[in-house]
Design a protein around this motif. Structure first.
Motif, PDB file in Angstrom:
ATOM      1  N   ALA A  28    -119.240  -0.031 -27.222  1.00 34.41           N
ATOM      2  CA  ALA A  28    -118.436   0.830 -28.094  1.00 34.41           C
ATOM      3  C   ALA A  28    -118.577   0.430 -29.559  1.00 34.41           C
ATOM      4  CB  ALA A  28    -116.968   0.764 -27.669  1.00 34.41           C
ATOM      5  N   VAL A  29    -118.534  -0.878 -29.832  1.00 30.90           N
ATOM      6  CA  VAL A  29    -118.666  -1.347 -31.220  1.00 30.90           C
ATOM      7  C   VAL A  29    -120.080  -1.086 -31.737  1.00 30.90           C
ATOM      8  CG1 VAL A  29    -118.580  -3.376 -32.721  1.00 30.90           C
ATOM      9  CG2 VAL A  29    -116.858  -3.071 -30.918  1.00 30.90           C
ATOM     10  N   PHE A  30    -121.091  -1.394 -30.922  1.00 33.47           N
ATOM     11  CA  PHE A  30    -122.484  -1.174 -31.336  1.00 33.47           C
ATOM     12  C   PHE A  30    -122.751   0.306 -31.577  1.00 33.47           C
ATOM     13  CE2 PHE A  30    -126.904  -0.201 -30.141  1.00 33.47           C
ATOM     14  CZ  PHE A  30    -127.575  -0.972 -31.082  1.00 33.47           C
ATOM     15  N   TYR A  31    -122.248   1.151 -30.695  1.00 38.67           N
ATOM     16  CA  TYR A  31    -122.433   2.594 -30.841  1.00 38.67           C
ATOM     17  C   TYR A  31    -121.781   3.103 -32.125  1.00 38.67           C
ATOM     18  CZ  TYR A  31    -121.603   7.569 -29.996  1.00 38.67           C
ATOM     19  OH  TYR A  31    -121.530   8.926 -30.121  1.00 38.67           O
ATOM     20  N   ILE A  79    -111.601   4.400 -29.596  1.00 39.41           N
ATOM     21  CA  ILE A  79    -111.625   5.616 -28.782  1.00 39.41           C
ATOM     22  C   ILE A  79    -112.709   5.515 -27.710  1.00 39.41           C
ATOM     23  CG2 ILE A  79    -112.154   8.076 -28.827  1.00 39.41           C
ATOM     24  CD1 ILE A  79    -110.737   8.269 -31.491  1.00 39.41           C
ATOM     25  N   ASN A  80    -113.870   4.994 -28.087  1.00 45.59           N
ATOM     26  CA  ASN A  80    -114.955   4.853 -27.110  1.00 45.59           C
ATOM     27  C   ASN A  80    -114.610   3.833 -26.040  1.00 45.59           C
ATOM     28  OD1 ASN A  80    -116.440   6.712 -28.563  1.00 45.59           O
ATOM     29  ND2 ASN A  80    -117.589   5.185 -29.698  1.00 45.59           N
ATOM     30  N   VAL A  81    -113.910   2.758 -26.404  1.00 44.66           N
ATOM     31  CA  VAL A  81    -113.467   1.776 -25.415  1.00 44.66           C
ATOM     32  C   VAL A  81    -112.496   2.422 -24.427  1.00 44.66           C
ATOM     33  CG1 VAL A  81    -112.066  -0.297 -25.105  1.00 44.66           C
ATOM     34  CG2 VAL A  81    -113.878  -0.277 -26.809  1.00 44.66           C
ATOM     35  N   MET A  87    -111.643   4.481 -18.958  1.00 42.02           N
ATOM     36  CA  MET A  87    -111.253   5.546 -18.039  1.00 42.02           C
ATOM     37  C   MET A  87    -112.351   5.826 -17.018  1.00 42.02           C
ATOM     38  SD  MET A  87    -109.353   8.210 -20.609  1.00 42.02           S
ATOM     39  CE  MET A  87    -109.044   9.375 -19.292  1.00 42.02           C
ATOM     40  N   VAL A  88    -113.595   5.773 -17.462  1.00 41.72           N
ATOM     41  CA  VAL A  88    -114.709   5.962 -16.533  1.00 41.72           C
ATOM     42  C   VAL A  88    -114.763   4.816 -15.530  1.00 41.72           C
ATOM     43  CG1 VAL A  88    -117.221   6.137 -16.333  1.00 41.72           C
ATOM     44  CG2 VAL A  88    -116.037   7.305 -18.204  1.00 41.72           C
ATOM     45  N   LEU A  89    -114.589   3.589 -16.008  1.00 42.68           N
ATOM     46  CA  LEU A  89    -114.608   2.432 -15.114  1.00 42.68           C
ATOM     47  C   LEU A  89    -113.477   2.501 -14.090  1.00 42.68           C
ATOM     48  CD1 LEU A  89    -115.440  -0.487 -17.594  1.00 42.68           C
ATOM     49  CD2 LEU A  89    -116.970   0.631 -15.944  1.00 42.68           C
ATOM     50  N   ILE A  90    -112.308   2.941 -14.523  1.00 44.48           N
ATOM     51  CA  ILE A  90    -111.188   3.091 -13.595  1.00 44.48           C
ATOM     52  C   ILE A  90    -111.503   4.165 -12.554  1.00 44.48           C
ATOM     53  CG2 ILE A  90    -108.784   3.875 -13.427  1.00 44.48           C
ATOM     54  CD1 ILE A  90    -108.288   2.509 -16.110  1.00 44.48           C
ATOM     55  N   SER A  91    -112.172   5.230 -12.964  1.00 41.76           N
ATOM     56  CA  SER A  91    -112.573   6.272 -12.025  1.00 41.76           C
ATOM     57  C   SER A  91    -113.539   5.722 -10.981  1.00 41.76           C
ATOM     58  CB  SER A  91    -113.218   7.435 -12.777  1.00 41.76           C
ATOM     59  OG  SER A  91    -112.366   7.932 -13.782  1.00 41.76           O
TER      60      SER A  91
END
Length: 338
Positions: free
Chosen positions: A167-170, A123-125, A130-134
């Motif tokens: 994302a994995v670390f978080y 989900i975090n990925v 989506m932010v990167l695409i923005s």
């Protein structure tokens, strides 16, 4: 008469044991939360259908961008990363969610925690992509002259890799207490319960990303409107200039609709889950409300390839080549897709 009364007194105990998750643990086993059979079957069918559809649609995106060289662009690399995350949702996350839809959790406590680590990571990925695409679209529209030098394939690949690592670390950091002692928050045998700092998760993985996306897209709309006004103010009596202006206006309207659908669908799918977390209300594992909330979140992974890719003509053309098996022909990767 005494025998009949003794038999009657034993009936409730048998019924109670049948409602336990583990009959060998009479005092510590969880009780089953029974649901109507029709409701259970509807949940299984719905999750199974979404799982297959999500995996299939995102696999088409992965094959299209990976196979055809014309699609090796920075924006499509971001779409590829998002499709891989959504494909994992359809292939692994949703099938494992079916186990959570059961009244009891029969797998190991460590498997329970690792499942949630996988869910949070994917989900975090997706949110990070989506932010990167923005950001990508913001630079492409607001600073088009320097876009080729700012947004390169190598930079995008690095940011995508950092997005996955973060994302994995978080997720491991968020669920560290659960990983250190799996099952520590279970009140009885047959539960799959985790606990984490919901406020931090809501701020970092919902409020901040949504705020960034909205700000970037608002900036994109402002620039698009200003450009359209500037073009209309400098229109001459040349037919070519008029056609270019009309085409640009239609393109801007189409982009506006696409971005509006993107934000609306994301909010619709994620807001119920985060609002419940913010309220502090705990949903019972296997309950109808819990199943529906998870269904909305996972359904977003099914809609992403529709929103991001199905609006593009090159994707429809590549799907046609994939379905007709023309990609198996020699030099098919050099096909003219754009």
């Amino acid at each position: 008469p005494d025998l009949r009364c003794g038999f009657c007194l034993q009936l409730p105990s048998i019924t109670e044991e049948d409602e336990l998750c583990y009959l060998q643990f009479l005092n510590t086993s969880c009780k089953k939360h029974t649901r109507p059979h029709s409701e259970t079957m509807l949940g299984y069918i719905g999750l199974s259908f979404i799982s297959l559809l999500t995996a299939f649609l995102n696999l088409l995106v992965i094959i299209s961008i990976s196979h055809f060289r014309q699609l090796y662009t920075p924006t499509n690399i971001l779409l590829l990363s998002l499709a891989v995350a959504d494909f994992i949702v359809g292939l692994l996350v949703i099938p494992l969610q079916i186990f959570l839809a059961e009244p009891c959790w029969f797998l190991d406590d460590l498997v329970c925690v690792l499942f949630y680590v996988l869910v949070f990571s994917i989900i975090n990925v997706s949110i990070g992509n989506m932010v990167l695409i923005s950001v990508d679209r913001y630079v492409a529209i607001c600073d088009p002259l320097r876009y080729p030098t700012k947004i390169t394939q190598k930079r995008v690949q690095i940011f995508v890799l950092l997005c996955w690592i973060y994302a994995v670390f978080y997720s491991f950091l968020l669920l560290y207490d659960n990983l250190k002692q799996p099952g520590r928050y279970n009140s009885c045998y047959g539960e799959c319960v985790i606990t984490y700092n919901g406020a931090v998760d809501i701020v970092l993985m919902f409020i901040l990303p949504i705020t960034a996306i909205i700000i970037l897209y608002m900036r994109v709309f402002v620039v698009a409107v200003s450009q359209a006004r500037a073009m209309r103010s400098h229109i001459a009596a040349v037919t070519l200039q008029r056609s270019v202006t009309v085409t640009a206006k239609k393109s801007e309207m189409k982009a506006a609709r696409t971005l509006g659908v993107l934000v609306a669908v994301f909010l619709m799918c994620y807001c119920p889950s985060y609002c419940i977390s913010l309220s502090g209300y705990d949903l019972i594992m296997g309950s109808s409300a819990n199943t529906f909330i998870n269904f909305l979140v996972y359904f977003n992974s099914c809609l992403n390839p529709v929103i991001y890719a199905f609006f593009y003509p090159w994707f429809r053309k590549s799907v046609k080549l994939i379905v007709t098996l023309e990609i198996l022909q020699p030099n098919s990767c050099e096909a003219n897709i754009l």
